[in-house]
Design a protein around this motif. Structure first.
Motif, short mmCIF file in Angstrom:
data_model
loop_
_atom_site.label_atom_id
_atom_site.label_comp_id
_atom_site.label_asym_id
_atom_site.label_seq_id
_atom_site.Cartn_x
_atom_site.Cartn_y
_atom_site.Cartn_z
N PHE A 1 0.86 -1.18 0.00
CA PHE A 1 0.00 0.00 0.00
C PHE A 1 0.90 1.23 0.00
O PHE A 1 1.99 1.22 0.56
CB PHE A 1 -0.89 0.01 1.24
CG PHE A 1 -1.86 -1.14 1.28
CD1 PHE A 1 -3.07 -1.07 0.61
CD2 PHE A 1 -1.54 -2.30 1.99
CE1 PHE A 1 -3.96 -2.15 0.65
CE2 PHE A 1 -2.42 -3.37 2.03
CZ PHE A 1 -3.64 -3.30 1.36
N GLY A 2 0.44 2.32 -0.64
CA GLY A 2 1.24 3.53 -0.72
C GLY A 2 2.11 3.59 -1.95
O GLY A 2 2.85 4.56 -2.15
N MET A 3 2.05 2.57 -2.79
CA MET A 3 2.86 2.50 -4.01
C MET A 3 1.99 2.54 -5.28
O MET A 3 2.50 2.62 -6.38
CB MET A 3 3.70 1.23 -4.02
CG MET A 3 4.64 1.07 -2.84
SD MET A 3 6.00 2.24 -2.83
CE MET A 3 7.03 1.56 -4.15
N ALA A 4 0.68 2.43 -5.11
CA ALA A 4 -0.23 2.40 -6.27
C ALA A 4 -0.32 3.78 -6.91
O ALA A 4 -0.22 4.80 -6.22
CB ALA A 4 -1.61 1.94 -5.84
N PRO A 5 -0.49 3.83 -8.24
CA PRO A 5 -0.71 2.71 -9.16
C PRO A 5 0.58 2.19 -9.80
O PRO A 5 0.56 1.67 -10.91
CB PRO A 5 -1.60 3.34 -10.23
CG PRO A 5 -1.09 4.75 -10.33
CD PRO A 5 -0.70 5.13 -8.92
N GLY A 6 1.68 2.31 -9.08
CA GLY A 6 2.96 1.96 -9.67
C GLY A 6 3.43 0.55 -9.40
O GLY A 6 2.76 -0.24 -8.73
N VAL A 7 4.60 0.26 -9.93
CA VAL A 7 5.27 -1.03 -9.71
C VAL A 7 6.70 -0.73 -9.26
O VAL A 7 7.22 0.35 -9.49
CB VAL A 7 5.27 -1.90 -10.99
CG1 VAL A 7 3.86 -2.22 -11.41
CG2 VAL A 7 6.01 -1.20 -12.14
N PHE A 8 7.33 -1.71 -8.62
CA PHE A 8 8.66 -1.46 -8.07
C PHE A 8 9.57 -2.67 -8.21
O PHE A 8 9.11 -3.81 -8.36
CB PHE A 8 8.57 -1.05 -6.59
CG PHE A 8 7.96 -2.08 -5.69
CD1 PHE A 8 8.73 -3.07 -5.09
CD2 PHE A 8 6.59 -2.06 -5.42
CE1 PHE A 8 8.17 -4.03 -4.26
CE2 PHE A 8 6.01 -3.01 -4.57
CZ PHE A 8 6.80 -3.99 -4.00
N ALA A 9 10.86 -2.39 -8.16
CA ALA A 9 11.89 -3.43 -8.12
C ALA A 9 12.91 -3.01 -7.07
O ALA A 9 13.29 -1.83 -7.00
CB ALA A 9 12.55 -3.59 -9.48
N ILE A 10 13.35 -3.95 -6.26
CA ILE A 10 14.39 -3.70 -5.26
C ILE A 10 15.68 -4.33 -5.77
O ILE A 10 15.73 -5.53 -6.09
CB ILE A 10 14.01 -4.31 -3.90
CG1 ILE A 10 12.62 -3.83 -3.47
CG2 ILE A 10 15.06 -3.95 -2.86
CD1 ILE A 10 12.48 -2.33 -3.32
N VAL A 11 16.74 -3.51 -5.86
CA VAL A 11 18.00 -3.96 -6.43
C VAL A 11 19.15 -3.64 -5.49
O VAL A 11 19.02 -2.85 -4.55
CB VAL A 11 18.25 -3.30 -7.80
CG1 VAL A 11 17.11 -3.61 -8.77
CG2 VAL A 11 18.44 -1.79 -7.67
#
Length: 430
Positions: free
Chosen positions: A276-286
């Motif tokens: 929650f708090g990231m919509a409407p996006g997507v993420f990658a952890i690197v």
């Protein structure tokens, strides 16, 4: 992207057009029709829908003259119409893959049992298949991908859908040499596992959605299914059953998505999740083990590490599908494909006390919701993937609220294509 525009413009000037068949003239399908109407060299030549007026209205609203639309189920009439650069609307989905002018089929139905039929038959007729039907891909995508390869065509999920957007971000990170640790999507709706279509009917209709669809968003099933497709594409799994689903933001998520030994919440890396708090996006952890890269990331205000978040703050659903259509048909490349096989599954959980003899309504009803688990666990316990539930699925025994359904608790439609495909997929170990 200029590459795509240049190539399509060149094809158009040569009198060539990429013609596709689109199944489903709902919200996603209509958006795709409108977007394609603005792209030279690409055309939604055949629109398939059970309600012909929906297909007709979708084309007319996109600027197509009614005189240029032919309603028919006749192969020869459709072939003649396409030869005149007219559009065809029909309730016969087979028309699209049978016509030689059609290079690919797009499934925008969100109906898993139908999607399996349409995809299988299209692939066997050597048509590329672009799936906006992630519900089907999540459960039988690996075998459909195998069949596509056997027929030398492309099977793929779509750009713009969150799984496709996640894969594009993952590809970006891996192409740059980063180590990919976790990926995921933002969740926009609240989470209530027990919500039903009746609970959200008024809100859904006000948004132009079917109540079942909105219910599947709120009960979390849709999120689980989308992450299932991502898991199968990357070989990643949920860190815990159902994922963590934390509340965070793009600046804090990298610190949160570290191992517990580093002060974070994760038991391991190589995981899919939502937040929650990231919509409407997507993420990658690197991350990176190169000190120069770490110092440059700090200079670029990407954080102090050891983990960093790459965040795309939007996804445009079917408006981005033309990119996948181009890549699949012109370049023979998929956007997202389950190349690691079935590494995770969304299993069915009872929303309420269920009684023997009930016919299960499936995704978005008041019967079940979905939870993402590792495929090995699903296999070991014989748990029932939620996307296999069809209109004829009957419960054979009582199941308490929050109980996980198993295959032996239900009577599936053994003749359903999606059930047969999944059986073959499991036998092959895909």
């Amino acid at each position: 992207m200029f590459r795509m525009k240049r190539k399509l413009t060149k094809l158009s000037l040569m009198g060539e057009t990429i013609r596709i068949g689109l199944v489903g003239a709902g919200k996603m399908g209509t958006g795709l029709i409108h977007q394609m109407s603005r792209i030279n060299g690409m055309r939604p030549a055949i629109i398939v829908d059970e309600v012909l007026d929906k297909a007709m209205n979708a084309l007319i609203s996109a600027g197509v003259s009614k005189e240029d639309i032919v309603a028919t189920s006749s192969y020869h009439e459709a072939e003649l119409a396409l030869s005149k650069d007219q559009f065809v609307i029909t309730d016969d989905y087979t028309l699209g893959y049978r016509l030689p002018q059609i290079k690919g089929m797009v499934d925008a139905t969100g109906n898993p049992p139908f999607g399996a039929i349409m995809a299988l038959e299209s692939l066997e007729h050597q048509k590329h298949v672009i799936m906006l039907n992630v519900e089907c891909d999540a459960v039988v995508g690996p075998i459909l991908n195998m069949i596509a390869k056997e027929n030398k065509v492309v099977y793929t999920g779509s750009a713009g859908d969150e799984p496709g957007a996640i894969l594009e971000l993952a590809d970006f990170a891996l192409s740059l040499g980063f180590e990919l640790l976790a990926v995921g999507k933002g969740k926009n709706n609240p989470l209530d596992h027990y919500v039903s279509e009746e609970d959200v009917r008024e809100e859904a209709l006000s948004k132009g959605l079917y109540p079942k669809i909105l219910a599947s968003f709120i009960d979390g099933t849709n999120t689980m299914i989308e992450l299932n497709s991502v898991a199968n594409a990357l070989g990643f799994v949920p860190d815990i059953p159902g994922c963590h689903g934390v509340t965070t933001n793009p600046k804090q998520i990298a610190d949160l998505f570290t191992l517990k030994s580093q002060g974070g919440i994760l038991n391991r890396y190589g995981i899919v999740d939502f937040a929650f708090g990231m919509a409407p996006g997507v993420f990658a952890i690197v991350t990176s083990d190169a000190q120069e890269v770490v110092e440059l990331m700090r200079y670029l205000k990407m954080g102090d590490g050891p983990n960093y978040s790459l965040y795309r703050p939007y996804h445009l659903t079917s408006l981005e599908t033309p990119i996948t259509i181009y890549d699949a048909i012109v370049d023979g490349e998929p956007t997202i494909v389950p190349q690691h096989g079935q590494v995770a599954d969304v299993v069915a959980i009872a929303k309420r006390d269920l009684k023997a003899g009930e016919t299960l309504g499936g995704i978005g009803t008041n019967c079940v919701f979905g939870r993402l688990i590792e495929h090995e666990i699903q296999q070991a316990h014989n748990y029932l993937p939620i996307c296999l539930i069809g209109k004829k699925t009957k419960l054979l025994m009582d199941v308490p609220k929050d109980g996980i359904l198993t295959y032996d608790m239900v009577e599936l439609d053994a003749g359903a294509t999606i059930v047969e495909l999944r059986r073959r997929q499991d036998e092959l170990g895909l």
